[in-house]
Design an enzyme around this catalytic site. Structure first.
Site, PDB file in Angstrom:
ATOM      1  CE  LYS A  77      20.679  -0.862   2.977  1.00  0.00           C
ATOM      2  NZ  LYS A  77      19.664   0.196   2.945  1.00  0.00           N
ATOM      3  N   GLY A 177       4.285  -3.722  -2.593  1.00  0.00           N
ATOM      4  CA  GLY A 177       4.974  -3.863  -1.306  1.00  0.00           C
ATOM      5  C   GLY A 177       4.287  -3.018  -0.257  1.00  0.00           C
ATOM      6  N   GLY A 179       4.363  -2.646   2.876  1.00  0.00           N
ATOM      7  CA  GLY A 179       5.020  -2.655   4.180  1.00  0.00           C
ATOM      8  C   GLY A 179       5.020  -1.253   4.743  1.00  0.00           C
ATOM      9  CB  VAL A 181       8.236   2.293   2.274  1.00  0.00           C
ATOM     10  CG1 VAL A 181       8.229   3.282   1.125  1.00  0.00           C
ATOM     11  CG2 VAL A 181       9.519   2.431   3.084  1.00  0.00           C
ATOM     12  N   GLY A 182       5.324   1.404   1.809  1.00  0.00           N
ATOM     13  CA  GLY A 182       4.180   1.370   0.896  1.00  0.00           C
ATOM     14  C   GLY A 182       2.893   1.821   1.561  1.00  0.00           C
TER      15      GLY A 182
END
Ligand code: NAD
Length: 370
Positions: A77, A177, A179, A181-182
């Site tokens: 990451k 959220g 965004g 993904v949501g």
């Protein structure tokens, strides 16, 4: 200075690299955790306050996620300190410079994460040729635009719902959220008959027991507005969102969205995390004690990285989505069955499956993890 090996255990991290370029105000960190199975894939997160510890925890989550998904990749990451919504020119300079600074870190393949997108990956690719989640024009499978992770969440939710003798049809869903993904999770679940009863973003939350119009919320987000501005339903607080009456609750924003003190207020029967580390360990324990099934984040939200790994291997979009569906369904089933038969939490069962795979890969390596 604190001990630089504070995170070291028998799985990693293999390497932590800090990059500093005062001329640009660049500060970034790369954690390459475990690369026994292959070069690490993990997102580049841009945020004003991401710490090395957070970067390590996210890298470890990628190690487990990639192993659990059976990918030939380890976990890593990177985090870049800065405002992802700041001037675009400066953001581009920072990302290009960060990529150049990590040119030699061949064991890390950049992917998109919070604060970065396909265009950012195109800049990385332009500099060092080592990024996934690329725009279509560069041979990418635009995973955020297509909603690879949200698509995977829907399959995880369906398998888990069946395990809990529930159906997606009519299930009430809350998404924290809204965004990439949501939104896609909400869209895919709504297509199966689920009803979105609550949604939030960083500027507010909205709820309606009769169901929110997913496409109307998507249009608000496209227009740069908040879901809380939705004309229908009621504006509620973030705390109220946690306690909404529903069957499925999806954290798809930041880490630690559900903490121990929230756990007793959760009414959902199933938590399907889009966010990495969306539920704290103590919260997961308390939820399990109350019979709430909490899927491990790295099983449920692996759609994005499965898509990315398929892109890296040159696969088509259709093959990538078929792989997401197949692997996430199989893994969710395996984890829930193991958890039930062994009497452990799903996270424990999932970690054991992933670690077993990582250890087998490590045994094939000369230096165990790299
Ligand atoms: P995104 O930036 O597209 O969306 C994040 C959304 O969360 C935004 O709508 C933002 O307004 C909202 N948000 C931020 N803080 C909030 C808060 N405190 N309360 C409510 N909403 C808040 O990011 P994304 O790509 O959708 O990723 C969401 C989460 O899923 C992250 O934790 C990310 O690490 C994780 N994740 C993403 C992917 C992927 O494929 N994009 C894959 C796996 C995991």
């Amino acid at each position: 200075m604190s001990d630089p090996f504070v995170f070291a255990d028998d799985l990693g991290p293999a390497k932590i690299v800090h990059v500093h370029e005062p001329g640009l105000g660049l500060r970034g960190t790369l954690v390459v955790d475990n690369v026994a199975a292959g070069p690490s894939i993990g997102g580049l997160r841009m945020s004003p306050d991401a710490s090395t510890e957070e970067c390590f925890r996210l890298a470890r989550a990628m190690t487990l996620k990639n192993a659990a998904a059976g990918l030939p990749h380890g976990g890593g990451k990177s985090v870049l300190r800065g405002d992802p919504h700041g001037p675009r020119e400066h953001k581009e300079q920072l990302i290009r410079a960060f990529a150049c600074a990590l040119r030699a870190s061949q064991e890390y393949i950049f992917g998109p994460d919070m604060g970065t997108d396909e265009t950012c990956m195109a800049w990385v690719h332009d500099e060092i040729g080592r990024a996934v989640g690329l725009p279509r024009e560069l041979g990418g499978i635009p995973l955020d635009e297509l909603g690879a992770t949200g698509f995977g969440l829907r399959h995880a939710a369906e398998v888990a719902a069946r395990h809990a003798s529930m159906s997606l049809d009519g299930a009430r869903v809350v998404v924290q959220g809204f965004g990439s993904v949501g939104l896609h999770a909400a869209r895919c679940l709504a297509a199966e008959g689920a009803v979105l009863v609550g949604a939030s973003d960083s500027r507010g939350a909205v709820a309606s027991p009769h169901g929110l119009d997913v496409e109307a919320l998507a249009a608000l987000k496209r227009a740069g507005r908040s879901v809380a501005e939705h004309g229908e339903g009621q504006r509620i607080t973030a705390q109220e969102l946690v306690a909404l009456a529903c069957e499925i609750w999806i954290p798809a924003a930041q880490p630690d969205a559900i903490r121990a003190e929230d756990a007793d207020r959760v009414q959902a029967r199933l938590i399907v995390p889009g966010a990495n580390i969306g539920v704290t360990d103590e919260a997961e324990r308390r939820l399990a004690a109350r019979g709430v099934v909490c899927l491990p984040d790295f099983i449920a939200n692996a759609g994005g990285v499965i898509c990315a790994a398929m892109e890296w291997s040159g696969a088509t979009q259709a093959a990538a989505f078929a792989a997401i569906e197949e692997r996430i369904r199989a893994n969710t089933q395996a984890v829930l069955e193991a958890a039930r038969s062994r009497g452990v939490r799903p996270r424990q069962a999932a970690v054991d499956i992933a670690v077993e795979r990582i250890r087998r890969a490590m045994q094939t390596r000369r230096w165990s993890i790299f």
